[in-house]
Design a protein around this motif. Structure first.
Motif, mmCIF file in Angstrom:
data_model
loop_
_atom_site.group_PDB
_atom_site.id
_atom_site.type_symbol
_atom_site.label_atom_id
_atom_site.label_comp_id
_atom_site.label_asym_id
_atom_site.label_seq_id
_atom_site.Cartn_x
_atom_site.Cartn_y
_atom_site.Cartn_z
ATOM 1 N N ALA A 97 7.172 6.277 3.289
ATOM 2 C CA ALA A 97 7.519 5.908 4.504
ATOM 3 C C ALA A 97 6.243 5.534 5.547
ATOM 4 O O ALA A 97 5.308 6.476 5.187
ATOM 5 C CB ALA A 97 8.728 6.423 5.040
ATOM 6 N N ASN A 98 6.249 4.770 6.488
ATOM 7 C CA ASN A 98 5.300 4.757 7.284
ATOM 8 C C ASN A 98 5.445 6.137 8.179
ATOM 9 O O ASN A 98 6.299 6.864 8.194
ATOM 10 C CB ASN A 98 5.546 3.758 8.350
ATOM 11 C CG ASN A 98 5.124 2.344 7.878
ATOM 12 O OD1 ASN A 98 5.863 1.884 7.216
ATOM 13 N ND2 ASN A 98 4.092 1.601 8.478
ATOM 14 N N ARG A 99 4.236 6.690 8.390
ATOM 15 C CA ARG A 99 4.162 7.992 9.100
ATOM 16 C C ARG A 99 4.868 8.105 10.315
ATOM 17 O O ARG A 99 5.289 9.108 10.774
ATOM 18 C CB ARG A 99 2.622 8.375 9.155
ATOM 19 C CG ARG A 99 1.937 8.753 7.955
ATOM 20 C CD ARG A 99 0.661 9.065 8.107
ATOM 21 N NE ARG A 99 0.609 10.500 9.109
ATOM 22 C CZ ARG A 99 -0.741 11.221 9.217
ATOM 23 N NH1 ARG A 99 -1.816 10.632 8.952
ATOM 24 N NH2 ARG A 99 -0.671 12.396 10.021
ATOM 25 N N VAL A 123 4.351 15.340 -0.138
ATOM 26 C CA VAL A 123 3.658 15.374 -1.388
ATOM 27 C C VAL A 123 1.969 14.596 -1.091
ATOM 28 O O VAL A 123 0.855 15.226 -1.503
ATOM 29 C CB VAL A 123 4.176 14.504 -2.427
ATOM 30 C CG1 VAL A 123 3.023 14.299 -3.599
ATOM 31 C CG2 VAL A 123 5.330 15.031 -2.725
ATOM 32 N N ALA A 124 1.818 13.730 -0.038
ATOM 33 C CA ALA A 124 0.701 13.010 0.154
ATOM 34 C C ALA A 124 0.770 12.370 1.288
ATOM 35 O O ALA A 124 1.863 12.065 2.136
ATOM 36 C CB ALA A 124 0.340 12.139 -1.148
ATOM 37 N N GLN A 125 -0.253 12.200 2.101
ATOM 38 C CA GLN A 125 -0.304 11.306 3.186
ATOM 39 C C GLN A 125 -1.754 10.300 3.224
ATOM 40 O O GLN A 125 -2.622 11.060 2.803
ATOM 41 C CB GLN A 125 -0.302 12.175 4.391
ATOM 42 C CG GLN A 125 0.828 12.449 4.968
ATOM 43 C CD GLN A 125 0.939 13.513 6.355
ATOM 44 O OE1 GLN A 125 -0.210 13.833 6.751
ATOM 45 N NE2 GLN A 125 2.158 13.227 6.964
ATOM 46 N N ASN A 126 -1.508 9.595 3.923
ATOM 47 C CA ASN A 126 -2.871 8.872 4.369
ATOM 48 C C ASN A 126 -2.681 8.545 5.811
ATOM 49 O O ASN A 126 -1.865 8.798 6.444
ATOM 50 C CB ASN A 126 -3.272 7.660 3.533
ATOM 51 C CG ASN A 126 -2.258 6.624 3.362
ATOM 52 O OD1 ASN A 126 -1.461 6.328 4.186
ATOM 53 N ND2 ASN A 126 -2.400 5.685 2.395
ATOM 54 N N ASN A 127 -3.644 7.440 6.351
ATOM 55 C CA ASN A 127 -3.704 7.145 7.913
ATOM 56 C C ASN A 127 -2.402 6.372 8.020
ATOM 57 O O ASN A 127 -2.020 6.050 9.404
ATOM 58 C CB ASN A 127 -4.730 6.473 8.200
ATOM 59 C CG ASN A 127 -5.127 5.382 7.620
ATOM 60 O OD1 ASN A 127 -4.484 4.946 6.772
ATOM 61 N ND2 ASN A 127 -6.003 4.655 7.759
ATOM 62 N N GLN A 128 -1.550 5.855 7.224
ATOM 63 C CA GLN A 128 -0.405 5.010 7.415
ATOM 64 C C GLN A 128 0.927 5.608 6.844
ATOM 65 O O GLN A 128 2.054 5.229 7.554
ATOM 66 C CB GLN A 128 -0.689 3.577 6.905
ATOM 67 C CG GLN A 128 0.260 2.473 7.317
ATOM 68 C CD GLN A 128 -0.102 0.947 6.784
ATOM 69 O OE1 GLN A 128 -1.036 0.963 6.272
ATOM 70 N NE2 GLN A 128 0.797 0.283 7.084
ATOM 71 N N PHE A 129 0.886 6.094 5.607
ATOM 72 C CA PHE A 129 2.061 6.475 4.676
ATOM 73 C C PHE A 129 2.156 7.742 4.359
ATOM 74 O O PHE A 129 1.062 8.524 4.390
ATOM 75 C CB PHE A 129 1.840 5.483 3.628
ATOM 76 C CG PHE A 129 2.234 4.038 3.887
ATOM 77 C CD1 PHE A 129 3.262 3.431 4.210
ATOM 78 C CD2 PHE A 129 1.042 3.312 3.620
ATOM 79 C CE1 PHE A 129 3.237 2.262 4.355
ATOM 80 C CE2 PHE A 129 1.125 1.856 3.741
ATOM 81 C CZ PHE A 129 2.411 1.209 4.230
ATOM 82 N N SER A 130 3.183 8.304 4.095
ATOM 83 C CA SER A 130 3.542 9.890 3.733
ATOM 84 C C SER A 130 4.396 9.782 2.724
ATOM 85 O O SER A 130 5.588 8.628 2.672
ATOM 86 C CB SER A 130 4.248 10.651 4.788
ATOM 87 O OG SER A 130 3.175 10.844 5.974
ATOM 88 N N GLU A 136 0.779 6.565 -7.211
ATOM 89 C CA GLU A 136 -0.201 7.293 -7.578
ATOM 90 C C GLU A 136 0.264 8.958 -7.125
ATOM 91 O O GLU A 136 -0.339 9.588 -7.926
ATOM 92 C CB GLU A 136 -1.478 7.147 -6.440
ATOM 93 C CG GLU A 136 -2.028 5.843 -6.595
ATOM 94 C CD GLU A 136 -3.269 5.766 -5.384
ATOM 95 O OE1 GLU A 136 -4.034 4.810 -5.584
ATOM 96 O OE2 GLU A 136 -3.037 6.346 -4.401
ATOM 97 N N LYS A 137 1.028 9.146 -6.384
ATOM 98 C CA LYS A 137 1.223 10.637 -6.161
ATOM 99 C C LYS A 137 2.723 11.239 -6.556
ATOM 100 O O LYS A 137 3.058 12.272 -6.279
ATOM 101 C CB LYS A 137 1.319 10.834 -4.666
ATOM 102 C CG LYS A 137 -0.038 10.470 -3.853
ATOM 103 C CD LYS A 137 -1.366 11.413 -4.633
ATOM 104 C CE LYS A 137 -2.413 11.021 -3.963
ATOM 105 N NZ LYS A 137 -3.692 11.616 -4.463
ATOM 106 N N GLU A 168 0.862 -1.270 -0.104
ATOM 107 C CA GLU A 168 0.070 0.081 0.089
ATOM 108 C C GLU A 168 0.922 1.431 -0.070
ATOM 109 O O GLU A 168 0.454 2.184 -0.509
ATOM 110 C CB GLU A 168 -1.007 -0.040 1.121
ATOM 111 C CG GLU A 168 -2.153 -1.016 0.988
ATOM 112 C CD GLU A 168 -2.795 -0.818 -0.039
ATOM 113 O OE1 GLU A 168 -3.165 0.299 -0.548
ATOM 114 O OE2 GLU A 168 -3.008 -1.922 -1.020
ATOM 115 N N GLY A 169 2.021 1.295 0.585
ATOM 116 C CA GLY A 169 2.784 2.273 0.372
ATOM 117 C C GLY A 169 3.317 2.540 -0.825
ATOM 118 O O GLY A 169 3.320 3.790 -1.352
#
Length: 362
Positions: free
Chosen positions: A328-330, A348-355, A215-216, A208-209
């Protein structure tokens, strides 16, 4: 310093006095010094330990087409005293041994594949041996190899165990295609194929990372691009498919990963340069862009050293105004590490697990 597994083996040096031995994936470059009077072959699937053992090769380059088309991928050989050191994804075809010792890898699937490969390379009446840490799964490995033959614990110390297996039957020939997974992934409307093996990061699935990074990541890629810690070539093959004008290089410490990356490129009718190296050590080429989903584990332990070293070295491996894009993991402290090296870094981008971070060189 000897690893815990090697310290256990040092208590059992009499094992190596007879027979034709192959030792697979030692976890340090120093146990061979304990066997200096024995004629032994060492097979390394990891370039860092191989390079430290032979002390003469900073990195190796391969054409992906040559690796993909060869039966065993590639094999770099160095002789040091009475020892033969091989950097290769597999045991060379036609070679047989009376005894084969495997240092237990962290992936159980990788261990099972290594046992099948080693079993097929045994001469008649030969024995398999496996050494590993208790917390790494050595106590349960016997259950996964009961089909090979009965096992016996030879010794235990330093929270490790040494097991010997006496095969009951002659092994079937080892065919790497029986273990190779071919999957199709899709990101942002682009699909491509990936070949992977047990022991390679995110075997058989899209991490998923990596998905978020693809994607970004910047769409303004041109010139020389390095896929650092390439694994099975997931990132590199996707980028080359979306931006066919780039000059792509893929780098990894793992021979299995480089073999899979070559197979992945072939599946997508692509070709690129592959580099085996311990981080960026020994890599003289400079790149316009470096893109990576770097490892943060060594064995079963969290270990930032690979990425710390990569961040420090990457500034010297980039052309002026070059970019590093990293996922990487946040929870990992990479923004501060990147800011210490690069004049410009932003998320550039972040979700609940990765940046995903983008840094630009001076």
């Amino acid at each position: 310093m000897l690893s815990a597994q090697s310290q256990l083996l040092k208590r059992n040096l009499d094992l190596f006095e007879n027979g034709k031995w192959l030792i697979i994936n030692p976890t340090d470059a120093y146990f061979s010094d304990e066997l200096i009077t024995f004629n032994i072959t060492f097979l390394y699937q990891y370039f860092d330990i191989f390079a430290e053992s032979v002390k003469v090769i900073p990195s190796c380059e391969f054409d992906s087409r040559d690796v993909s088309s060869a039966t065993n991928g590639f094999c770099i050989k160095q002789k040091v005293g009475m020892h033969h050191h091989l950097f290769s994804p597999f045991i060379p075809s036609g070679e047989t041994y009376t005894d084969i010792l495997i240092y237990l890898p962290k992936s159980k699937a990788h261990a099972v594949m290594l046992m099948a490969m080693a079993h097929a390379a045994l001469s008649e009446g030969g024995r398999l041996h496996i050494v590993g840490e208790n917390k790494g799964g050595i106590k349960s490995i016997a259950n996964a190899i009961t089909h090979i033959g009965p096992s016996q614990k030879v010794d235990s110390a330093r929270h490790c165990s040494l097991i010997t297996i006496s095969p009951s039957e002659v092994a079937q020939p080892f065919n790497i295609n029986d273990w190779l997974d071919e999957s199709t992934f899709e990101v942002a409307g682009f699909s491509w194929q990936v070949a992977s093996l047990p022991g390679v990061f995110s075997h058989g699935e899209l991490d998923e990372g990596t998905r978020l990074l693809l994607e970004k990541c910047s769409h303004r890629l041109s010139g020389s691009v390095l896929d650092f810690a390439c694994g099975a070539g997931v990132i590199g093959a996707c980028l080359l498919g979306r931006f066919p004008h780039i000059d792509l290089t893929l780098l990894d410490v793992s021979a299995l990963a480089l073999y899979c990356a070559a197979k992945t490129l072939t599946l997508n009718d692509q070709a690129a340069m592959l580099i085996a190296a311990n981080g960026l050590h020994g890599v003289s080429q400079k790149f316009k862009h470096i893109i990576t989903n770097p490892p943060f584990h060594t064995g079963v332990k969290t270990d930032y050293s690979v990425t710390r070293r990569f961040i420090a070295d990457s500034a010297h491996s980039l052309l002026p105004k070059g970019t590093v894009q990293i996922v990487a993991n946040r929870f990992l402290p990479y923004p501060g590490l990147l800011a210490e090296v690069f004049p410009s870094t932003h998320t550039v981008a972040q979700n609940n697990q990765f940046s995903v971070y983008l840094s630009v060189s001076a």
